[in-house]
Write a protein that holds these residues in place. Structure first.
Motif, PDB file in Angstrom:
ATOM      1  N   CYS A  55      16.982  -5.002   3.107  1.00  0.00           N
ATOM      2  CA  CYS A  55      16.036  -4.082   3.739  1.00  0.00           C
ATOM      3  C   CYS A  55      14.960  -4.845   4.505  1.00  0.00           C
ATOM      4  O   CYS A  55      14.615  -4.494   5.640  1.00  0.00           O
ATOM      5  N   TYR A 101      15.915   2.716  -1.846  1.00  0.00           N
ATOM      6  CA  TYR A 101      16.365   3.114  -0.512  1.00  0.00           C
ATOM      7  C   TYR A 101      15.393   2.595   0.537  1.00  0.00           C
ATOM      8  O   TYR A 101      14.287   2.134   0.225  1.00  0.00           O
ATOM      9  N   SER A 102      15.807   2.667   1.779  1.00  0.00           N
ATOM     10  CA  SER A 102      14.934   2.330   2.903  1.00  0.00           C
ATOM     11  C   SER A 102      14.851   3.532   3.821  1.00  0.00           C
ATOM     12  O   SER A 102      15.759   4.374   3.858  1.00  0.00           O
ATOM     13  N   CYS A 132      10.588  -0.120   2.537  1.00  0.00           N
ATOM     14  CA  CYS A 132      11.582  -0.528   1.551  1.00  0.00           C
ATOM     15  C   CYS A 132      11.081  -0.052   0.187  1.00  0.00           C
ATOM     16  O   CYS A 132      10.059  -0.543  -0.311  1.00  0.00           O
ATOM     17  N   ARG A 146       8.845   0.279   8.821  1.00  0.00           N
ATOM     18  CA  ARG A 146      10.012   0.177   7.948  1.00  0.00           C
ATOM     19  C   ARG A 146       9.489   0.190   6.510  1.00  0.00           C
ATOM     20  O   ARG A 146       8.643  -0.621   6.131  1.00  0.00           O
TER      21      ARG A 146
END
Length: 618
Positions: free
Chosen positions: A439, A408-409, A418, A416
């Protein structure tokens, strides 16, 4: 008397079980429970007090034991049993790597009778304290002679139980699927046929509202093998998740968990609070803690099944002490090392409650959560003890499209993240590879300049002895396909667990350092800094005597990493040891947006208008 008779049945049933090989040497595995004999001594006793716990709604409490044995020995020990009245009818071994203890008959933890009473051998009398947590069942304590190799039950205590064993316990926050959503997950003994679960929440000091919670559970048949499916099975209760939406960035919210019984009675927890996440790209102070492989340990010093995570309490303590300076936590795999002994998840969520109830506690999947033969995991080993991901996927929320695929991100302000799932295929062409590239490619680096890749197994670089002996210096095939993505999308830091130590590389690409700097990186990194941060608490991993040129700092100790983003241009990286919380390794990155845009090896198309022969002709 019913407890005595049940134990007698248990011990006689276990006599017929064949011994199997234990995966590793653990304290409880030394107990030859199959040799136990029922030898109640009328002159021996063990008394537990108080008999009712949690009268002030607390979820953990100390129990004092007073005991006496007319024939004392330094080998005498006391075991904690829960449930107090239990059955061995399903204790059938089916995994050849799992041996004694059988949790349905062995204690959940134990301690020697002379642990705090050094004159016990002479007097035959002693006092001992255990810390118990609310686990939806009652407890009893057994006094054993004969040591752990030939245990003889000499005395059994009275039953001890929490006033409300079904009470909602151990809240854990997590980022939702959007930046302005927070989720809260907790455990209780109330199913949907008994009560309605909800969260009462709102801005601190303002009107509160109620949001319903979803309820999940699983049964023995959800497990993939032994011990989770057999001797390690324990009823997990019910796991509830509430979704708190449309939060204002950086605002402080209060919440408490509730269950409305169908007779109109309300069951409440205490009130907690958290700070909502910043808007993606928001320029503010943002602090992130990352580590792997922490596991759990016992505050009372007792022994329990996976008793090799002695650093975990120190890590937890440091995070709790510095909680006001932490915004979000990532625990990147090997969460509690339950290895199929389901009760250990309750003990872990209790240990991290002060952290997870206050800041988002995000997890990644590791081999000890997911791996099991013929279940779709990338590795066919038995490291999950038959859990095959079910416990991790249910006990914690992550914003994945499908929690059975644990990648998931998530965005946190200028970051951000990843998060990969190393227990599923990540190679080029796989479903996960497509996710990873999306991502990395979809982030707006002008707004979120700090791009972080997280995974459990080392897909990048490590000089631990295991990987060095393989000749790969990483997970085999680890960076074969992913390295070009890290370089193309200019990942700043890739971080891993799995190896129980700390190591930092230079900015590196294809085994070559792209910068000679070690402490203060200005402008473009031209590569990715790889960090192993698997020293959260489990037994430490030895390094190779070979230290490659790309390895610039190694530490054989417990610790964790902290990232602090001051703004869009300045990031501080710190490695802190769990024993004292002090910084032992650090570096800074200082750059502008144009430095992120700048081309480096394999990060830009080979042809652009600046180099085109047609430049200026139109």
């Amino acid at each position: 008397m019913r407890v005595f008779m049940t134990l007698l049945m248990v011990f006689w049933a276990l006599v017929s079980l064949e011994g199997v090989i234990s995966h590793g040497v653990q304290p409880l595995s030394r107990i030859a429970i199959h040799k136990t004999v029922f030898a109640i001594d009328n002159d021996a006793y063990i008394k537990a007090s108080p008999s009712v716990l949690g009268n002030k709604e607390q979820n953990k409490e100390w129990v004092t034991l007073e005991y006496s044995n007319p024939r004392p020995s330094n080998d005498d020990w006391i075991g904690v049993f829960s449930p107090a009245n239990f059955s061995s009818s399903t204790c059938l071994p089916e995994n050849p790597r799992v041996g004694p203890p059988f949790l349905c008959s062995a204690p959940i933890k134990y301690q020697f009778a002379n642990y705090t009473t050094w004159k016990y051998k002479n007097t035959g009398k002693g006092v001992l304290r255990f810390q118990l947590i609310n686990q939806r069942s009652d407890f009893s304590f057994g006094l054993f002679s004969g040591g752990v190799s030939n245990p003889k039950l000499a005395a059994l205590s009275n039953t001890v139980a929490f006033a409300n064993p079904n009470a909602p316990v151990y809240p854990r926050l997590a980022q939702g699927k959007t930046w302005n959503e927070m989720t809260v997950t907790w455990t209780s003994g109330y199913g949907i046929s008994e009560a309605e679960p909800f969260v009462e929440w709102g801005p601190k000091g303002e009107e509160q509202k109620r949001s319903p919670a979803a309820t999940l559970t699983f049964n023995r048949r959800s497990m993939c093998g032994s011990p989770a499916r057999t001797v390690g099975w324990r009823d997990p209760g019910f796991i509830h998740t509430g979704f708190l939406k449309e939060l204002w960035p950086n605002s402080v919210y209060t919440y408490k968990l509730g269950h409305k019984l169908f007779n109109g009675t309300y069951i409440w927890t205490q009130t907690y609070q958290f700070k909502a996440s910043p808007y993606p790209g928001q320029n503010s102070l943002q602090r992130v803690v990352i580590f792997g492989d922490m596991g759990k340990d016992e505050y009372d010093g007792s022994n329990e099944y996976n008793n090799f995570q002695r650093g975990s309490l120190n890590t937890s303590k440091q995070l709790i002490n510095d909680l006001k300076n932490i915004d979000i936590v990532f625990h990147i795999g090997d969460i509690c090392y339950a290895n199929g002994y389901v009760s250990q998840w309750d003990q872990f969520t209790s240990q991290i409650e002060p952290i997870a109830s206050s800041v988002p506690y995000m997890i990644a999947s590791g081999n000890h959560e997911r791996d099991w033969p013929d279940t779709g995991s990338f590795y066919g080993n038995m490291d999950s003890g038959g859990e095959c991901g079910v416990l991790a996927e249910t006990m914690f929320f992550v914003p994945a499209e499908n929690r059975a695929k644990f990648w998931y991100s998530t965005d946190y302000g200028m970051f951000r993240f990843c998060i990969a799932d190393t227990e599923h295929d990540w190679r080029e062409g796989s479903e996960q590879y497509i996710f990873i590239e999306h991502c990395l490619a979809s982030v707006d680096r002008q707004k979120q300049p700090w791009l972080i890749f997280l995974a459990h197994r080392v897909l990048g670089y490590s000089s631990t002895a295991y990987y060095t002996n393989l000749g790969s210096f990483s997970e085999p095939m680890g960076r074969d396909d992913l390295q070009k993505l890290w370089q193309k999308y200019k990942v700043d830091i890739a971080m891993y667990g799995h190896v129980h130590s700390y190591e930092r590389t230079c900015p590196v690409y294809q085994n070559i350092c792209t910068s000679k700097e070690r402490k203060f990186y200005k402008r473009s990194l031209n590569g990715t800094i790889h960090v192993v941060a698997g020293g959260g608490g489990a037994s430490l991993s030895e390094f190779s005597t070979i230290q490659p040129n790309w390895s610039i700092y190694r530490d054989f100790d417990y610790g964790f990493v902290k990232l602090t983003a001051f703004d869009h241009s300045n990031l501080l990286f710190e490695y802190k040891k769990s024993r004292d919380g002090k910084v032992y390794d650090s570096f800074r990155i200082s750059r502008d947006y144009r430095d992120i845009l700048a081309c480096t090896v394999d990060s830009c198309p080979s042809m652009n208008m600046a180099s085109s022969p047609y430049r200026g002709r139109f």
